[in-house]
Design a protein around this motif. Sequence first.
Motif, PDB file in Angstrom:
ATOM      1  N   PRO A   1       0.799  -1.227   0.000  1.00 24.97           N
ATOM      2  CA  PRO A   1       0.000   0.000   0.000  1.00 24.97           C
ATOM      3  C   PRO A   1       0.837   1.285   0.000  1.00 24.97           C
ATOM      4  CG  PRO A   1      -0.692  -1.473   1.762  1.00 24.97           C
ATOM      5  CD  PRO A   1       0.543  -2.048   1.160  1.00 24.97           C
TER       6      PRO A   1
ATOM      7  N   GLU B   1      -1.543   4.600   3.173  1.00 28.00           N
ATOM      8  CA  GLU B   1      -0.564   4.917   2.137  1.00 28.00           C
ATOM      9  C   GLU B   1       0.889   4.825   2.591  1.00 28.00           C
ATOM     10  OE1 GLU B   1      -0.424   9.771   2.354  1.00 28.00           O
ATOM     11  OE2 GLU B   1      -1.938   8.818   1.112  1.00 28.00           O
TER      12      GLU B   1
ATOM     13  N   SER C   1      -3.817  -2.881   2.801  1.00 28.99           N
ATOM     14  CA  SER C   1      -4.603  -1.904   3.564  1.00 28.99           C
ATOM     15  C   SER C   1      -4.737  -0.647   2.704  1.00 28.99           C
ATOM     16  CB  SER C   1      -3.910  -1.568   4.886  1.00 28.99           C
ATOM     17  OG  SER C   1      -2.759  -0.784   4.642  1.00 28.99           O
ATOM     18  N   ARG C   2      -5.448   0.326   3.193  1.00 24.64           N
ATOM     19  CA  ARG C   2      -5.557   1.596   2.475  1.00 24.64           C
ATOM     20  C   ARG C   2      -4.633   2.641   3.095  1.00 24.64           C
ATOM     21  NH1 ARG C   2     -11.572   2.931   0.666  1.00 24.64           N
ATOM     22  NH2 ARG C   2     -11.259   1.946  -1.326  1.00 24.64           N
TER      23      ARG C   2
END
Length: 114
Positions: free
Chosen positions: A25, A82, A79-80
């Motif tokens: 991510p 970053e 996951s989101r």
Amino acid sequence: MGAGLFILPVFGAAVAAPFEFAPAPQTDLNRVYRIDKATGEVGACQFQLKEGGVGVTVCFPAGEGAGPQAPSDYVLVPSRHEREGGIFRANVRTGELSVCYVFDDKVVCTPMAK
């Protein structure tokens, strides 16, 4: 008609992929994780510049906890977040998860948990 029925199952087996791939991510990390969907073994590769050359692909083998697990059906879930360099390994039959990431030139994973 009988020959057509024989070809379809063989073709279906040929397109079944034993591996799944997903990017980390983290937006400034060019790392891709690989999972063996049947065993849950996780590895990763990334690109690195090489002075005066095209560059190299550097791969990280499975280390502690990232090796084969009990036979099942595994997937990778980024996951989101970053800034997260790791990825989730999920057992879709049991609902268990672990987190995998590169540490000391190997992919390591936390124990599977629900």
